[in-house]
Design a protein around this motif. Structure first.
Motif, short mmCIF file in Angstrom:
data_model
loop_
_atom_site.label_atom_id
_atom_site.label_comp_id
_atom_site.label_asym_id
_atom_site.label_seq_id
_atom_site.Cartn_x
_atom_site.Cartn_y
_atom_site.Cartn_z
N MET A 86 -52.89 6.96 -39.55
CA MET A 86 -52.70 5.94 -40.59
C MET A 86 -53.59 6.27 -41.79
O MET A 86 -54.77 6.59 -41.64
N ARG A 87 -53.02 6.19 -42.99
CA ARG A 87 -53.77 6.51 -44.20
C ARG A 87 -54.91 5.49 -44.39
O ARG A 87 -54.67 4.28 -44.47
N PRO A 88 -56.15 5.95 -44.49
CA PRO A 88 -57.27 5.02 -44.68
C PRO A 88 -57.29 4.46 -46.09
O PRO A 88 -56.71 5.03 -47.02
N SER A 89 -58.00 3.35 -46.28
CA SER A 89 -58.03 2.68 -47.58
C SER A 89 -58.62 3.56 -48.66
O SER A 89 -58.23 3.46 -49.83
N TYR A 90 -59.56 4.44 -48.30
CA TYR A 90 -60.18 5.28 -49.33
C TYR A 90 -59.26 6.41 -49.80
O TYR A 90 -59.60 7.14 -50.74
N LEU A 91 -58.09 6.55 -49.17
CA LEU A 91 -57.07 7.50 -49.65
C LEU A 91 -55.83 6.76 -50.16
O LEU A 91 -54.80 7.38 -50.39
N ARG A 92 -55.95 5.45 -50.35
CA ARG A 92 -54.82 4.67 -50.87
C ARG A 92 -54.45 5.19 -52.26
O ARG A 92 -55.27 5.23 -53.16
N HIS A 93 -53.23 5.61 -52.40
CA HIS A 93 -52.69 6.15 -53.65
C HIS A 93 -53.27 7.52 -54.04
O HIS A 93 -52.97 8.03 -55.11
N SER A 94 -54.11 8.11 -53.18
CA SER A 94 -54.56 9.49 -53.43
C SER A 94 -53.40 10.45 -53.18
O SER A 94 -52.47 10.14 -52.42
N PHE A 95 -53.43 11.60 -53.83
CA PHE A 95 -52.41 12.65 -53.75
C PHE A 95 -51.11 12.28 -54.46
O PHE A 95 -50.14 13.02 -54.37
N LEU A 96 -51.09 11.14 -55.15
CA LEU A 96 -49.88 10.70 -55.83
C LEU A 96 -50.02 10.93 -57.33
O LEU A 96 -51.03 10.54 -57.93
N GLU A 97 -48.99 11.51 -57.95
CA GLU A 97 -49.05 11.85 -59.37
C GLU A 97 -49.22 10.62 -60.25
O GLU A 97 -49.89 10.68 -61.28
N SER A 98 -48.59 9.52 -59.88
CA SER A 98 -48.72 8.30 -60.66
C SER A 98 -49.68 7.31 -59.98
O SER A 98 -49.64 6.11 -60.24
N GLY A 99 -50.55 7.86 -59.13
CA GLY A 99 -51.55 7.06 -58.44
C GLY A 99 -52.93 7.59 -58.75
O GLY A 99 -53.31 7.79 -59.91
N TYR A 100 -53.69 7.88 -57.68
CA TYR A 100 -55.07 8.31 -57.85
C TYR A 100 -55.22 9.83 -57.84
O TYR A 100 -56.34 10.34 -57.87
N GLY A 101 -54.10 10.53 -57.77
CA GLY A 101 -54.13 11.98 -57.92
C GLY A 101 -55.04 12.65 -56.91
O GLY A 101 -54.90 12.48 -55.70
N LEU A 102 -56.01 13.39 -57.41
CA LEU A 102 -56.87 14.22 -56.58
C LEU A 102 -58.26 13.61 -56.40
O LEU A 102 -59.23 14.30 -56.13
N HIS A 103 -58.31 12.27 -56.52
CA HIS A 103 -59.54 11.52 -56.32
C HIS A 103 -59.36 10.55 -55.16
O HIS A 103 -58.25 10.17 -54.81
N PHE A 104 -60.48 10.15 -54.59
CA PHE A 104 -60.47 9.10 -53.58
C PHE A 104 -60.25 7.76 -54.27
O PHE A 104 -60.68 7.54 -55.41
N ALA A 105 -59.61 6.83 -53.56
CA ALA A 105 -59.38 5.51 -54.11
C ALA A 105 -60.68 4.71 -54.19
O ALA A 105 -60.93 4.00 -55.17
N THR A 106 -61.48 4.82 -53.15
CA THR A 106 -62.80 4.18 -53.08
C THR A 106 -63.74 5.19 -52.44
O THR A 106 -63.28 6.19 -51.86
N PRO A 107 -65.05 4.99 -52.52
CA PRO A 107 -65.97 5.95 -51.89
C PRO A 107 -65.63 6.15 -50.41
O PRO A 107 -65.51 5.19 -49.66
N PRO A 108 -65.48 7.39 -49.99
CA PRO A 108 -65.16 7.67 -48.57
C PRO A 108 -66.41 7.59 -47.72
O PRO A 108 -67.53 7.43 -48.25
N PRO A 109 -66.28 7.69 -46.41
CA PRO A 109 -67.46 7.71 -45.54
C PRO A 109 -68.44 8.81 -45.96
O PRO A 109 -68.03 9.86 -46.48
N ALA A 110 -69.73 8.57 -45.72
CA ALA A 110 -70.76 9.50 -46.18
C ALA A 110 -70.59 10.89 -45.59
O ALA A 110 -70.96 11.90 -46.23
N ASP A 111 -70.01 10.98 -44.39
CA ASP A 111 -69.88 12.28 -43.74
C ASP A 111 -68.49 12.88 -43.91
O ASP A 111 -68.09 13.76 -43.14
N VAL A 112 -67.74 12.42 -44.90
CA VAL A 112 -66.35 12.84 -45.06
C VAL A 112 -66.19 14.35 -45.16
O VAL A 112 -65.19 14.92 -44.72
N ALA A 113 -67.19 15.04 -45.72
CA ALA A 113 -67.09 16.49 -45.92
C ALA A 113 -67.57 17.29 -44.71
O ALA A 113 -67.48 18.53 -44.74
N ASP A 114 -68.03 16.63 -43.67
CA ASP A 114 -68.49 17.33 -42.47
C ASP A 114 -67.33 18.15 -41.90
O ASP A 114 -66.26 17.60 -41.60
N LEU A 115 -67.53 19.44 -41.74
CA LEU A 115 -66.44 20.34 -41.35
C LEU A 115 -65.88 20.05 -39.97
O LEU A 115 -64.77 20.52 -39.65
#
Length: 300
Positions: A1-30
């Motif tokens: 399920m798409r999390p709230s911090y990716l709501r409208h992310s990846f959409l050309e007429s949405g949030y594009g290549l940004h997060f919708a809201t700050p993601p979890p602090a460890d989001v970049a953990d590989l």
């Protein structure tokens, strides 16, 4: 399920290549790249790509093999289009027929490969894009891919975006029983595509690893100037969305305010964002023909 911090992310007429809201602090953990939840993988990939960690883009290929969800594929296509090195996109292209192999795959499936090849804009990819077009069997999908090809080869939508010429073939019966069937002159159109491409390569001395956008070597200043003209006039909405994504991807600028929550273009706001970019002279730092993501040169 798409999390709230990716709501409208990846959409050309949405949030594009940004997060919708700050993601979890460890989001970049590989470690998240190995997660079974595709959206955690995508969030991790986006966070790392924004920092210039382009090696994570290879994980998106595996995700496309694992997931058969349209939203996930759309997100993968967007990230691959704007942030993956050509070496990764070449691997995707090499595996295309395997991904297309299931008999039950939708006629739209091949469209993803066309989108990635067009939006990643590699000169090397144009022949592959044309080859995919040749294999399409659905007229609606063909029309979408004609737009993608036009986006690469035409400064403004023109003959390529309009698709092949159409002849109408009568069944030979007298009225009122006569019916006509459209015959699309696809081979003529393919010849036009190949000729246009070869002329651009020759006249501009393009190399296969360079990027080509709207009929010329990628130049982010030219992209921004065309985008500014279009948001002021409202012309070519599809090109506005594509221009926004390319400008945002290249620079990392936050262009979320281009559109409201319903996806409607906010012309004055969008124009102000692009004007500010052009006034700062930031475009001078980006080499023509070279792709960048969030200011980081994409390696190849």
């Amino acid at each position: 399920m798409r999390p709230s911090y990716l709501r409208h992310s990846f959409l050309e007429s949405g949030y594009g290549l940004h997060f919708a809201t700050p993601p979890p602090a460890d989001v970049a953990d590989l470690r998240h790249l190995g997660d079974q939840e595709p959206w955690r993988v995508l969030a991790c990939a986006l966070a790392n790509l924004q920092q210039g960690m382009f090696e994570v883009s290879g994980r998106l290929l595996g995700l496309m093999h694992e997931a058969r969800d349209a939203d996930v594929w759309n997100a993968c296509a967007t990230l691959l289009s704007y942030a993956a090195p050509y070496s990764v996109i070449r691997k995707l292209e090499a595996s295309a027929e395997k991904l297309l192999a299931p008999v039950e795959h939708s006629p739209y499936t091949r469209r993803y490969f066309c989108e990635i090849l067009a939006s990643s804009a590699g000169v090397w990819g144009v022949p592959h894009l044309i080859s995919h077009y040749r294999e399409l069997k659905d007229r609606k999908v063909e029309a979408e891919v004609e737009y993608y090809i036009s986006q690469v080869l035409e400064g403004d939508p023109g003959p390529i975006s309009r698709g092949p010429r159409v002849l109408w073939e009568s069944n030979g019966l007298p009225p009122p029983f006569e019916e006509s069937t459209p015959i699309f002159l696809t081979e003529e159109y393919l010849t036009q595509l190949e000729g246009t491409f070869q002329e651009l390569v020759s006249s501009q001395k393009l190399h296969e690893q360079e990027a080509i956008v709207e009929g010329e070597r990628l130049n982010i200043r030219a992209v921004a100037q065309r985008l500014l003209t279009r948001v002021r006039t409202g012309l070519h909405p599809d090109r506005i969305e594509a221009g926004r994504m390319l400008l945002e991807a290249t620079t990392g600028m936050d262009c979320r305010a281009f559109f409201d929550g319903s996806g409607r273009l906010q012309n004055l706001t969008a124009a102000a964002i692009v004007e500010e970019f052009l006034e700062r002279e930031d475009a001078d730092r980006y080499q023509s023909g070279v792709r960048y993501f969030f200011g980081h040169r994409i390696p190849d």
